[in-house]
Each structure stands twice: as C-alpha cells, then as structure tokens.
Design an enzyme around this catalytic site. Structure first.
Site, PDB file in Angstrom:
ATOM      1  N   GLU A 111      46.421  26.604  48.591  1.00 50.67           N
ATOM      2  CA  GLU A 111      46.328  26.464  47.123  1.00 50.67           C
ATOM      3  C   GLU A 111      47.147  25.267  46.645  1.00 50.67           C
ATOM      4  OE1 GLU A 111      47.220  29.963  44.811  1.00 50.67           O
ATOM      5  OE2 GLU A 111      47.159  28.851  42.937  1.00 50.67           O
TER       6      GLU A 111
ATOM      7  N   GLN B  64      54.437  -9.919  32.792  1.00 54.98           N
ATOM      8  CA  GLN B  64      55.136  -9.491  34.020  1.00 54.98           C
ATOM      9  C   GLN B  64      55.477  -7.998  33.977  1.00 54.98           C
ATOM     10  OE1 GLN B  64      59.192 -10.764  34.974  1.00 54.98           O
ATOM     11  NE2 GLN B  64      58.371 -11.662  36.858  1.00 54.98           N
TER      12      GLN B  64
ATOM     13  N   GLY C 121      54.804  39.084  31.428  1.00 50.99           N
ATOM     14  CA  GLY C 121      56.238  39.168  31.717  1.00 50.99           C
ATOM     15  C   GLY C 121      56.639  38.692  33.101  1.00 50.99           C
TER      16      GLY C 121
END
Ligand SMILES: Cc1cc2nc3c(=O)[nH]c(=O)nc-3n(C[C@H](O)[C@H](O)[C@H](O)COP(=O)(O)OP(=O)(O)OC[C@H]3O[C@@H](n4cnc5c(N)ncnc54)[C@H](O)[C@@H]3O)c2cc1C
Length: 382
Positions: free
Chosen positions: A244, A281, A129
């Site tokens: 982190e 291209q 939750g």
C-alpha cells in the site's frame, strides 16, 4: 533512466493504457472532479480492457501479470489525476487481501467480479476516534448463530460510496490484551442489513474520489465473510501495508514528474521584463533542484520496487520512500504553483488542482510520522 523492471511488455501496456485514458478519462476528468466521483461505467471500461487486477491468476480473470504492470497502471492513472487513486487502491491494496487470505470459495465468489469492474472494493480501518492508533478501533464484531453482528463507524474511506465489498477492520475480541490481538478482517457486502453509508466527504482535494463514512448498526454479516483467521487481522494489515505504501510513493513520484513537466512548459512560454521566466537564474536553480530531488526519489523508489518484486522484506525502505516522496510532492507542488505566478492559483491551471491534491499523500496509508516511527524501530532505537 528506465527502471530495470520495465520490459517491452510493460511499455506496450503503457502505450495502450495511455490511448485508453486519452479517450476515456482525460476529456472527462474535470467533470468528474466537479461531480465528486468517477462513474461506475469507467470502472467497467477499465475491467473490459484488462486494467483491473491483471496480476490475478487466469482462473479469477487476471493474466498473472507482475508488479511492473501495477506500477505502470498506477503511474498512468496518477498522470490523469490523483482522484483516480481509488483504482490503485482496488487493484493493488484491497483485492490482494482477498487473494492472500480468502478461502477458495470466497475467491471464486468475489475475485472475477473485481477484474470486470462489477465489484469495486474498499478497506475500512479508520474511525472517527482512531486513525494512526489502529489498535484502538472500537468497531466490534460478535459472533451469533452463523453471523457476525457488526457495530461501529468508519470514516475517510476511499471508494466508500461505490464499494460493493469492504474489508472492515473489527474487534472480535475487544477485551484482548494487547489490543491488536483482538482484531479481525470481515468482508461486508453492499446491501448487508444494518450497513449504511454516511456522508460523501467534502475534501479540499481528490475531488473525484468518493471518500465516505460507513455506518454499521447491528449489521448482520455471514460468518463465512471472515477473512483469514479470527484475531489475525492486525498481522494481515502489517503484511499488506508494505505494498500500500509503495503504491502511494509511486503516485507521489509520478505527480512530481507531471508537475515538473507542466512547469517547465509554462516558464518557457511566460514572459516578464522582456524575457522568459525560464531564463531567470532563480527559476533555473529552483527547477534544477526539483529535477534532482525527483530523480533521487525515483531512483530509490525503483530500487525498492525491484526488491519488493523479488519478494524481499522492504518495510523499512518502503517507509523511507513513502515519507520522503510524499514530503517531496508537497514541496514540488508549492514551488511549481509559485512559478506559475497568479495563474498557478487559478483552477483552470492543472497545477492548482495538483497543489490541493498533494498534501494528503503524507497523511493517508500511515502518516509520515508513523513511517518515521517504523524506521526508528528498525534502527533499534527503542
Ligand atoms: C482522502 C483520504 C482517504 C483515506 N482513505 C482511507 C481508506 O480508504 N481507509 C482507511 O481506513 N483510512 C483512510 N484514510 C484515513 C487515513 O489513513 C488517516 O487519516 C491517517 O491514518 C491518520 O489518521 P487520523 O486522521 O486519525 O490522524 P491522527 O492519528 O489523529 O493523527 C493526527 C496527527 O498526529 C500525528 N501522530 C499520530 N500519532 C503519532 C505518533 N505516534 N507520533 C507522532 N505523531 C503522531 C499524525 O501524523 C498526524 O499528523 C483516508 C484519509 C484521507 C484524508
């Protein structure tokens, strides 16, 4: 262009790590993906070669390596596959908490085993939750005669199946206002009474990564496993999330570079209408654009890494690079898969796996919307 923080020693590490991974990881990676995990024996081999937490002090089994070593290790792991993210999480995300906030006794007990691969670590913040809104977690830890009694459920936990030590984010004061002031970090060890692992989660990517649910039912954790001070957990998380998120950006750019390399190789070989796909291209413009954007991302990331290595506060820059590089990796994955034509959609082509692995980087470690809220706050936008 070589980054300023990369020295000859870092290149030597890269060479030896590449040789190691060529022997111990690349030949097995697809099997690990099928099996849904990396064997513990691989962790032990990483430890034996000094690739686990080399930044730790010698007394804990490291060599005091700088963050440049972490960058090289994370890049080379990513080149094998994003499923090895658990190694970077252990090395540069979880173990740094133990080192920064652990007591000497805790460090002596845990850190040496983290460098040998005997202990694999995880951090459990997210709950069914509560993800982005971390302050609203419901896992509680109440103190009772020398123990914390932990109750709650965590989900999406990287290294969840293998982990021997898990930093569990708990509410030690559920009534606290504001809520984040009641958060503490508690280390829960394998075998703790009342702690069980739930399902190993079935993901669309990172298949070799063991991501799982964790369940705590009256889990009895020694009070000595509190990390740092009670009620300070949220601040510790905020301090450590800088690194982190940097690690996620490092992985994202390494993945972009790998996908570009794969695609350039492919379009030079594949022919249509009597000419190579590379000669159209449209292909050239697409790859030129991606190459440019990857270089821009790499330059900004390297600048941020250098500032981080100098110990500067780069929360804003890390948030910028996290959202930008992980948006980019999704775009690169999509464009590169497309340039492979139908083969890009086939599992035997690496680009297909990269396409599945890329999107989660924009979700975990703080979703990209959360990164933008941080940047907006730093801009004083209210
Ligand atoms: C493969 C994987 C590995 C993971 N590993 C770990 C781990 O090791 N440890 C751990 O604790 N967690 C882990 N996570 C959980 C991850 O950090 C959370 O999924 C992430 O923080 C998002 O939380 P949520 O899933 O609850 O999404 P929610 O918070 O429900 O968000 C849903 C959507 O709403 C958006 N949103 C939320 N708040 C805002 C806002 N204020 N403004 C604008 N948009 C918003 C989000 O960006 C997202 O797009 C992992 C997840 C995955 C998928």
């Amino acid at each position: 262009m070589k980054a300023g923080y990369i020295t000859e020693e870092h290149e030597l590490l890269r060479d030896s790590l590449k040789k190691f991974l060529n022997k111990e990881a690349y030949p097995f990676y697809n099997t690990w993906e099928e099996q849904g995990e990396i064997p513990r024996s691989f962790w032990k081999k990483l430890g034996a070669q000094g690739y686990l937490c080399p930044w730790l002090d010698e007394k804990y089994g490291g060599v005091g390596a700088d963050f440049g070593y972490s960058v090289v290790i994370n890049e080379e792991m990513e080149k094998v596959g994003t499923g090895l993210i658990g190694v970077g999480l252990h090395n540069d995300i979880v173990v740094p908490y133990l080192e920064a906030y652990g007591t000497e006794e805790q460090k002596e007990k845990w850190l040496p085993k983290c460098t040998t691969g005997e202990y694999i670590t995880a951090i459990a913040m997210t709950e069914p939750g509560a993800g982005s809104d971390l302050a609203s977690i419901r896992t509680t830890a109440s103190k009772e005669s020398g123990h914390y009694i932990v109750n709650g459920e965590k989900t999406f936990i990287t290294n969840g199946i293998h982990a021997d030590l898990i930093i569990v984010v708990c509410k030690t004061d559920p009534q606290s206002s504001p809520a984040y002031k009641g958060i503490s970090l508690i280390v829960i060890e394998r075998g703790t009474k009342g702690f069980t692992r739930g399902r190993k989660l079935n993901k669309i990517g990172l298949n070799s990564q063991d991501t799982s649910e964790l369940i705590f039912e009256e889990a009895e954790v020694p009070a000595g496993n509190l990390l740092g001070k009670e009620g300070e957990g949220f601040y510790y998380l905020m301090n450590q999330l800088q690194q982190e998120r940097l690690i996620v950006g490092i992985g994202a750019i390494a993945a972009c570079e790998r996908m570009l390399e794969l695609t350039v190789g492919y379009v030079k070989e594949r022919k249509a209408f009597g000419r190579t796909i590379a000669s159209f291209q449209n292909t050239q413009f697409k790859l030129a654009e991606l190459h440019t954007e990857i270089e821009i991302g790499r330059t900004f990331l390297d600048r941020t890494i250098e500032s981080h290595m100098r110990g500067e506060d780069v929360v804003k820059e890390v948030s910028m690079s996290k959202w930008w590089t992980t948006d980019l990796v999704k775009k690169v994955a999509m464009e590169c898969m497309h340039l492979h034509g139908g083969y890009g959609y086939m599992e035997e082509y690496e680009i297909a796996r990269r396409f599945r692995d890329a999107p989660v980087t924009a979700i975990y470690a703080g979703s990209n919307e959360i990164m933008k809220t941080i940047i907006a706050k730093k801009m004083d936008l209210g």
